[in-house]
Motif scaffolding. Structure first.
Motif, PDB file in Angstrom:
ATOM      1  N   UNK A  75       0.831  -1.209   0.000  1.00 30.83           N
ATOM      2  CA  UNK A  75       0.000   0.000   0.000  1.00 30.83           C
ATOM      3  C   UNK A  75       0.865   1.257   0.000  1.00 30.83           C
ATOM      4  N   UNK A  76       0.297   2.318  -0.578  1.00 34.36           N
ATOM      5  CA  UNK A  76       0.902   3.657  -0.487  1.00 34.36           C
ATOM      6  C   UNK A  76      -0.228   4.611  -0.143  1.00 34.36           C
ATOM      7  N   UNK A  77      -0.113   5.253   1.005  1.00 35.77           N
ATOM      8  CA  UNK A  77      -1.117   6.219   1.436  1.00 35.77           C
ATOM      9  C   UNK A  77      -0.497   7.605   1.397  1.00 35.77           C
ATOM     10  N   UNK A  78      -1.082   8.486   0.601  1.00 41.16           N
ATOM     11  CA  UNK A  78      -0.607   9.860   0.469  1.00 41.16           C
ATOM     12  C   UNK A  78      -1.556  10.768   1.238  1.00 41.16           C
ATOM     13  N   UNK A  79      -1.004  11.521   2.184  1.00 35.61           N
ATOM     14  CA  UNK A  79      -1.761  12.528   2.929  1.00 35.61           C
ATOM     15  C   UNK A  79      -1.313  13.877   2.393  1.00 35.61           C
ATOM     16  N   UNK A  80      -2.115  14.443   1.503  1.00 31.62           N
ATOM     17  CA  UNK A  80      -1.738  15.677   0.810  1.00 31.62           C
ATOM     18  C   UNK A  80      -2.362  16.890   1.481  1.00 31.62           C
ATOM     19  N   UNK A  81      -1.575  17.972   1.588  1.00 35.68           N
ATOM     20  CA  UNK A  81      -2.098  19.237   2.111  1.00 35.68           C
ATOM     21  C   UNK A  81      -3.224  19.742   1.206  1.00 35.68           C
ATOM     22  N   UNK A  82      -3.067  19.482  -0.082  1.00 34.97           N
ATOM     23  CA  UNK A  82      -4.016  19.937  -1.103  1.00 34.97           C
ATOM     24  C   UNK A  82      -3.738  19.074  -2.325  1.00 34.97           C
ATOM     25  N   UNK A  83      -4.757  18.620  -3.018  1.00 34.66           N
ATOM     26  CA  UNK A  83      -4.558  17.794  -4.216  1.00 34.66           C
ATOM     27  C   UNK A  83      -5.604  18.150  -5.262  1.00 34.66           C
ATOM     28  N   UNK A  84      -5.159  18.283  -6.517  1.00 39.42           N
ATOM     29  CA  UNK A  84      -6.038  18.650  -7.624  1.00 39.42           C
ATOM     30  C   UNK A  84      -5.610  17.897  -8.870  1.00 39.42           C
ATOM     31  N   UNK A  85      -6.558  17.267  -9.585  1.00 40.34           N
ATOM     32  CA  UNK A  85      -6.190  16.677 -10.874  1.00 40.34           C
ATOM     33  C   UNK A  85      -5.558  17.755 -11.761  1.00 40.34           C
ATOM     34  N   UNK A  86      -4.454  17.415 -12.429  1.00 35.80           N
ATOM     35  CA  UNK A  86      -3.712  18.401 -13.224  1.00 35.80           C
ATOM     36  C   UNK A  86      -4.621  19.073 -14.253  1.00 35.80           C
ATOM     37  N   UNK A  87      -5.545  18.326 -14.841  1.00 35.43           N
ATOM     38  CA  UNK A  87      -6.442  18.892 -15.845  1.00 35.43           C
ATOM     39  C   UNK A  87      -7.376  19.969 -15.306  1.00 35.43           C
ATOM     40  N   UNK A  88      -7.549  20.015 -13.983  1.00 38.97           N
ATOM     41  CA  UNK A  88      -8.445  21.005 -13.370  1.00 38.97           C
ATOM     42  C   UNK A  88      -7.699  22.234 -12.840  1.00 38.97           C
TER      43      UNK A  88
END
Length: 136
Positions: A75-88
């Motif tokens: 498993x890889x769990x990413x806890x992101x401060x902020x995440x946005x699909x690049x296309x958006x």
């Protein structure tokens, strides 16, 4: 092809949870590829793009503003401060964020080293957002 479970969580919601072949993370030390069976570790993420590979192709690219990733063999769990699909991503919003970060960094010139480092991290994250928006 072997897979592992990738989960991407931001403060707002669970953005992604599925089996993938590979993920490339923007680790603080540099780009880091994660494959099934990876050694356990926790890494700090800088602002940049996570690339997700499924069926031999990059199927998803997500900009993260920073955070942490916990990697285990399954498993890889990413806890992101902020995440946005690049296309958006909005190039104009990214450029505005970069201008704000540049001003904050200039203002922090006489502050403590920790405040200067934090403002530099924000500036580098904003730069990565502009680059991701331009590439989209």
């Amino acid at each position: 092809m072997a897979t592992f479970q990738l989960e991407l969580v931001s403060p707002e919601k669970l953005l992604l949870s599925r089996a993938v072949e590979m993920a490339v993370l923007p680790a603080a030390e540099g780009e880091m590829g994660v494959l099934p069976g990876h050694a356990p570790m926790i890494v700090t993420l800088r602002g940049g793009v996570i690339a997700v590979t499924e069926n031999g192709q990059v199927t998803e690219r997500l900009y993260v503003a920073g955070g942490f990733a916990e990697v285990t063999p399954e498993r890889c769990t990413v806890l992101a401060d902020e995440a946005t699909p690049v296309g958006q991503l909005s190039k104009a919003a990214a450029e505005a964020r970069m201008r704000d970060a540049e001003a904050a960094y200039a203002a922090a010139a006489m502050e403590t080293p920790e405040k200067r480092d934090a403002s530099m991290a924000r500036l580098l994250s904003a730069r990565a957002m502009v680059q991701a928006a331009e590439a989209a």
